[in-house]
Scaffold this motif. Structure first.
Motif, short mmCIF file in Angstrom:
data_model
loop_
_atom_site.label_atom_id
_atom_site.label_comp_id
_atom_site.label_asym_id
_atom_site.label_seq_id
_atom_site.Cartn_x
_atom_site.Cartn_y
_atom_site.Cartn_z
N GLU A 172 -7.50 19.08 8.61
CA GLU A 172 -7.61 18.50 7.41
C GLU A 172 -6.23 17.57 7.05
O GLU A 172 -6.71 16.50 6.65
N SER A 173 -5.13 17.93 7.61
CA SER A 173 -4.09 17.18 7.37
C SER A 173 -4.09 16.02 8.35
O SER A 173 -3.97 14.78 7.95
N ARG A 174 -4.45 16.28 9.60
CA ARG A 174 -4.78 14.85 10.42
C ARG A 174 -5.91 14.08 10.05
O ARG A 174 -5.78 12.86 10.04
N GLY A 175 -6.76 14.61 9.73
CA GLY A 175 -8.19 13.93 8.99
C GLY A 175 -7.68 13.14 8.13
O GLY A 175 -8.25 11.76 8.05
N LYS A 176 -6.86 13.58 6.91
CA LYS A 176 -6.38 12.60 6.07
C LYS A 176 -5.72 11.64 6.31
O LYS A 176 -5.51 10.38 5.63
N ARG A 177 -5.01 11.64 7.56
CA ARG A 177 -3.93 10.72 7.72
C ARG A 177 -4.67 9.44 8.73
O ARG A 177 -3.98 8.21 9.19
N LEU A 178 -5.99 9.60 9.11
CA LEU A 178 -6.87 8.79 9.82
C LEU A 178 -6.97 7.57 9.09
O LEU A 178 -7.15 7.62 7.69
N MET A 196 0.83 -1.31 0.08
CA MET A 196 -0.09 -0.08 -0.13
C MET A 196 1.02 1.19 -0.03
O MET A 196 1.92 1.41 0.73
N SER A 197 0.51 2.20 -0.84
CA SER A 197 1.41 3.43 -0.86
C SER A 197 1.07 4.40 -0.05
O SER A 197 -0.41 4.47 0.39
N ALA A 198 2.08 5.24 0.53
CA ALA A 198 1.61 6.33 1.33
C ALA A 198 0.86 7.46 0.78
O ALA A 198 0.93 7.83 -0.40
N ARG A 199 -0.03 7.62 1.45
CA ARG A 199 -0.97 9.16 1.04
C ARG A 199 -0.15 10.47 1.52
O ARG A 199 0.53 10.52 2.29
N PRO A 200 -0.38 11.21 0.22
CA PRO A 200 0.48 12.67 0.76
C PRO A 200 -0.12 13.21 1.85
O PRO A 200 -1.19 13.06 1.97
N LEU A 239 1.36 19.57 4.51
CA LEU A 239 2.06 20.19 5.33
C LEU A 239 1.51 21.59 6.16
O LEU A 239 0.60 22.00 5.25
N PRO A 240 1.89 22.03 7.18
CA PRO A 240 1.36 23.20 7.87
C PRO A 240 1.89 24.46 7.14
O PRO A 240 1.65 25.49 7.93
N TRP A 241 2.34 24.45 5.93
CA TRP A 241 2.70 25.53 5.44
C TRP A 241 2.68 25.57 3.74
O TRP A 241 2.16 24.43 3.29
#
Length: 94
Positions: free
Chosen positions: A83-89, A1-5, A8-10
């Motif tokens: 948004e960033s943290r939600g996409k990493r769930l 499984m490939s990592a999702r992008p 970043l906070p900038w």
């Protein structure tokens, strides 16, 4: 499984979002985690300052405008972190 992008906070110099494909253990991931923590703490501090200012009767329009702009920036940062943290769930199992 490939990592999702990871968002970043900038942003880049033109304001476009930056992404990182990672296993979440590298140096840039660590810097991003630290920056997210700083952004969230800054928002919390601005909220407390804003409450104090709004309780005062002698706050100028310029001071309120400055506070409003900083609160908008803090909200933008907090929404990006969410948004960033939600996409990493992990994806829910069906």
């Amino acid at each position: 499984m490939s990592a999702r992008p990871r968002l970043l906070p900038w942003s880049d110099p033109s304001g476009k979002p930056c992404y990182l494909v990672t296993d979440h253990h590298g140096y840039v991931s660590q810097v991003a985690d630290e920056m997210e923590d700083v952004q969230l703490r800054t928002g919390t501090e601005l909220l407390a300052i804003g409450r104090e200012m709004l309780n005062e009767n002698k706050v100028s329009a310029g001071e309120l405008r400055f506070l409003g702009n900083r609160l908008c920036e803090a909200l933008r940062d907090a929404l990006r972190v969410a948004e960033s943290r939600g996409k990493r769930l992990p994806e829910p199992e069906e």
